[in-house]
Scaffold this active site. Structure first.
Site, mmCIF file in Angstrom:
data_model
loop_
_atom_site.group_PDB
_atom_site.id
_atom_site.type_symbol
_atom_site.label_atom_id
_atom_site.label_comp_id
_atom_site.label_asym_id
_atom_site.label_seq_id
_atom_site.Cartn_x
_atom_site.Cartn_y
_atom_site.Cartn_z
ATOM 1 N N ASP A 131 0.818 -1.214 0.000
ATOM 2 C CA ASP A 131 0.000 0.000 0.000
ATOM 3 C C ASP A 131 0.846 1.256 0.000
ATOM 4 O OD1 ASP A 131 -2.341 1.418 -0.071
ATOM 5 O OD2 ASP A 131 -2.727 1.305 2.081
ATOM 6 N N HIS A 358 3.466 4.230 6.210
ATOM 7 C CA HIS A 358 2.808 5.163 5.302
ATOM 8 C C HIS A 358 1.619 5.887 5.917
ATOM 9 C CE1 HIS A 358 1.289 1.040 4.531
ATOM 10 N NE2 HIS A 358 0.110 1.619 4.552
#
Length: 942
Positions: A131, A358
């Protein structure tokens, strides 16, 4: 009976996993509690069900660290299943955002992840980026150097969007989920896109009726993109609990679809099967995967400007570890008086990297997550500062400062200080040092009142500053008065004291790369030396009248300053006009502020429909002279913008009702507030760049502040510092791009040029920029983005993301000569501008020392090297006892590197990023291919 789409026999690889965002829509510890439950359940399933073959632990070893912190008694069981290949762990320490973490942070992530996974039993050799919000172009080279030949990723080629759905467009860069991914140096890996996301096999039914419908649709979706008879089904999702009946669900699928082979697989086996059956001519995608040929939403680029204060903290933390603590620890170790602190650096790096996932460094989590990040940044910084301090103490004490005795006059005392340059290139610039003129320890037995009286009456002047050759150089000083301090000896109790301190500033000229240069403040008596000790003292000592013109002031007029390279004029609106003296070309409209509304969220910027930017282009500014020294001049610029206090009330209603940000109708409030911005512009005597420091107190909401630079340069492409490369990107997006914004990531700089002039804008921790096309290109660097919600899949208010309070930003304007214009010695070329941008990230380091003998000369470099186009990235030590130096080739052609260490070397070997010795290196001729990352190990004598 199977449908036609399923008639061809397939092997269906079912990979059980969970994607574990360590912190996100819940604070870390709440996710942590859920992780403990998940791992307990996983171990119980592995223990009782031999048909549950394996579980992929999201490519990050920190999950096991977090689990065993609470369940240390489970370590033996965990290691057993890792060794047996039933739990797959690594190769990363954490799943980072690739663009918002430095080149070396990406390497440390792989290095520590591999080491930790090996300690648990085995390393999963899977290039796992499930991701990542876009993928760095050099990932294939990094993976290959780590012995990994594949990459699994979820974004960057075909668009997936916030809802993780594949968009319909003919502009796919690859028609299949499989492709060849090539780095700028030519390194290739097998790229596998999660075309239907990493949850396409989630929650498999065991009831036959449900299972038939489920598998018919899932297999149909997967086969749309599969280029081989092997189909990947990812059985898991974000924080997904283990499907305990996965083995039964697989048996059900096998009974329903006997023509296919359903296996409880793992990513390594799947990659191996696919690599042997892919078509001969797979598509090749090259470099960065940023969804360039998509609608432009899916890589969530505006996370680069969410909570910019976190990015600035990270920038400081990374620079401290990789550009100060590591090289200084190497220098100290080379003296033979200090062991290299591997353990402390690993702890500092890991603490810093815990902020690199992230949803953490991207600033797209709930407020509690980012509050905890601030504490982690501080913890890592404190360890790094301690390493720096210890190393400087060793080094300063080993410099032979005895030559400064030769410059003393009658009644004078020398106070030597050293300046360290830990960048890879010679450097000049203004350094600051604090000096103690006298110190009285509490153990002396003198009462506090007498101690303070003695120090208070100590005469400060006259002072002069000399370089290693005894030449007097201009400086300024500040009396800091009496200060409390203490020593922490290794063999005694703490030693407190009072001292009389001063602070000096001066231009440290030509400090060697990876080395130091010593100076000395000379303190004398009035009769022996004369009086003035500021800039005038230099002129007086040389028989010159202390008038402004003779003081070599850089101020050359009202709101104007210049040195031998640049002339800077501050216009009435506060913008800068810069004359590049070497080219004669004038760059205008630099440093204009722009404020716009933002009705998006932490992930994405969205300007309200019809919103017009509020700028300082036509706004009068207040300009005052702030500093006028022989070595530096500064002007202060003040603006007062009137901007809306927030978005209108429609935005809060749309947020609560989960109106997707692209469909919002909110505008900006009609209630206005004053937004004051203070800018300091500084030019140093030898500087080839202009320092710009911006400060403001943000009390408004739902808006974005940027600094604009419109130098009058027409170009189709631009360059940006990225991970181990200088990426070239188009100024105008592809035809498929639908996002009104075309922002990008940067590390140290963004630059553009035409045939005769270039402009580079360096930054410290400001990773978002945009190139806008008007009659010529405009560089826009984001300084602040204030929003009120997390975004994504629910309603998560984040008042902390409005970033209320005081902020500061630092940039540098660097004009340069493009290669097309022909290089001359008088002009700074593009490579030189890049070097200045890299040096801009690294602080000057100074420390006072005494007058003493030592093994180190007053001017010294530990490692000399040459290589046009090469950028030094790291200097550290391996666990094998070798000095590790790493460069990357920023050029598109092969370049030659030569290195000459100023320390004994038993042998030099090439290495990969994992610090494994390879073939012998000829230090006189090391070839670096285009965009190649080169690591050399200097093995010290045993």
């Amino acid at each position: 009976m199977e449908s036609g789409i399923l008639a061809q026999s397939k092997t269906v690889h079912i990979v059980s996993h969970t994607h574990w965002d360590r912190e996100w829509y819940l604070p870390y510890e709440k996710h942590h509690v859920r992780l403990i439950k998940l791992m307990d359940e996983l171990l119980a399933i592995l223990e009782k069900d031999p048909d549950f073959k394996s579980f992929h632990l999201d490519g990050q070893t920190i999950m096991l660290d977090d689990y065993l912190q609470i369940r240390p008694e489970k370590r033996e069981q965990v290691e057993k299943y890792v060794r047996e290949g039933r739990i797959h762990v690594g190769p990363w320490y954490i799943l980072q955002d690739e663009f918002l973490t430095s080149s070396e942070a990406n390497v440390r992530n792989l290095l520590y992840g591999h080491r930790d996974a090996a300690r648990y039993g085995a390393v999963s050799k899977i290039g796992y980026f499930p991701d990542s919000f876009g993928n760095m172009g050099q990932a294939p080279q990094l993976l290959r150097q780590a012995g990994i030949g594949n990459a699994f990723f979820g974004r960057g080629v075909k668009p997936t969007g916030f809802n993780n759905e594949v968009s319909e467009t003919a502009a796919y860069e690859s028609p299949y989920s499989e492709m060849i991914w090539e780095a700028p140096d030519g390194s290739r890996v097998l790229g596998i896109l999660f075309a239907n996301w990493y949850s396409n096999g989630n929650e498999m039914p065991t009831e036959p009726g449900e299972a038939r419908a489920y598998w018919e649709q899932k297999l149909k979706d997967a086969e749309r993109y599969a280029s081989t008879p092997h189909v990947l089904m990812m059985n898991g999702c974000d924080h997904q609990p283990v499907q305990s009946d996965a083995a039964e669900a697989i048996r059900t699928a096998q009974r329903l679809f006997p023509a296919h082979r359903f296996v409880h697989s793992n990513l390594a086996d799947y990659a191996l099967a696919v690599s042997g059956t892919v078509p001969e001519h797979l598509s090749v995608v090259r470099g960065e995967l940023r969804s360039q040929h998509t609608d432009g939403w899916s890589t969530l680029v505006n996370t680069a400007s969410s909570r910019i204060y976190l990015k600035q903290m990270n920038n400081r933390g990374q620079a401290l570890l990789e550009k100060a603590a590591e090289p200084l620890a190497v220098f100290a170790h080379l003296t033979g008086k200090a062991p290299y602190p591997h353990h402390l650096l690993e702890y500092a790096w890991k603490t810093l990297m815990q902020n690199h996932p992230h949803d953490s460094i991207c600033g797209c989590s709930v407020d509690e997550v980012h509050d905890e990040m601030v504490a982690r940044f501080a913890k890592s910084r404190h360890v790094g500062e301690a390493i720096v301090s210890d190393s400087l103490d060793v080094l300063a004490g080993d410099i032979d400062t005895s030559p400064f005795r030769n410059v003393l006059r009658e009644g004078e005392t020398a106070y030597p200080l050293a300046v360290w340059n830990t960048t890879g290139w010679e450097r000049s610039g203004v350094a600051t040092a604090e000096l103690a003129l006298e110190r009285i320890y509490f153990r002396s037995g003198i009462g506090f009142a007498e101690m303070k009286k003695t120090l208070r009456t100590l005469p400060i002047g006259p002072l002069r500053l000399v370089d290693p050759d005894g030449n007097e150089i201009p400086f300024d000083d500040e009396d800091l008065g009496i200060a409390f301090g203490y020593d922490l000896p290794e063999d005694r109790f703490r030693q407190p004291y009072f001292e009389r301190k001063i602070r000096v500033r001066f231009e440290a000229g030509r400090v060697p790369a990876l080395g130091h240069k010593a100076f000395a403040v000379i303190h004398g008596n009035q009769a022996a030396t004369g009086s003035a000790h500021h800039a005038d003292s230099f002129e007086s000592a040389n028989g010159l009248a202390p008038i402004a013109s003779e003081r070599r002031s850089l101020v050359t007029g009202r709101n104007r300053m210049e040195n031998g390279h640049l002339a800077v004029t501050i216009e009435k609106n506060g913008s800068l006009t810069v004359l590049d003296k070497a080219s004669g070309r004038i760059l205008r409209d630099l440093c204009i502020y722009e404020d716009t509304g933002d009705i998006g969220n932490e992930y994405m910027y969205k300007q309200p429909d019809g919103d017009l930017p509020i700028t300082t282009r036509d706004l009068a500014a207040s300009v005052t002279l702030a500093e006028d020294e022989p070595f530096r001049a500064s002007f202060d610029i003040a603006h007062t913008l009137r901007i809306p206090v927030s978005a209108d009330e429609t935005l809060r209603k749309e947020q609560r009702e989960l109106v997707w940000f692209t469909g919002r109708s909110a505008g900006r409030s009609s209630v206005m507030t004053e937004f004051r911005i203070h800018t300091r512009v500084t030019l140093e005597r030898e500087g080839k760049g202009i320092l710009v420091e911006s400060a403001f107190d943000n009390q408004a909401e739902d808006h974005r502040l940027r600094m604009l630079f419109k130098p009058g340069i027409a170009a189709e492409t631009h360059q940006a510092d990225s991970i181990f490369e200088v990426a070239e990107r188009n100024n105008v997006p592809a035809a498929e791009w639908r996002n009104p914004s075309n922002c990008h990531h940067q590390q140290a700089f963004v630059s553009l040029h035409d045939e005769t002039q270039g402009l580079l804008i360096a930054n410290q921790g400001l990773p978002e920029y945009e190139i806008m096309q008007e009659d010529s290109a405009v560089i826009a660097v984001t300084l602040l983005r204030a929003v009120g919600e997390m975004g994504d899949w629910g309603h998560f208010p984040t008042p902390g993301a409005q970033c209320k309070g005081k902020h500061a930003a630092r940039l540098m304007i660097i004009p340069f000569a493009p290669a097309e214009s022909g290089r001359t010695e008088a002009r700074l070329d593009e490579e030189g501008a890049m070097i200045l941008a890299h040096q801009f990230q690294v602080p000057w380091l100074t420390l006072q020392t005494g007058v003493h003998e030592g093994s180190l000369p007053v001017v010294h470099s530990y490692l000399s090297w040459e290589g046009k186009g090469l950028m030094l990235s790291a200097l550290k030590m391996s666990t094998g006892g070798a000095v590790v130096a790493r460069w990357f080739n920023a050029a598109k052609e092969e370049r030659l590197l030569t290195a000459k260490p100023a320390f004994p070397v038993e042998e030099a070997r090439h290495s990969n990023i994992m610090e494994e010795p390879l073939d012998q290196a000829d230090l006189g001729a090391i070839a670096a291919g285009p965009a190649e990352i080169k690591t050399v190990l200097f093995q010290l004598p045993s």
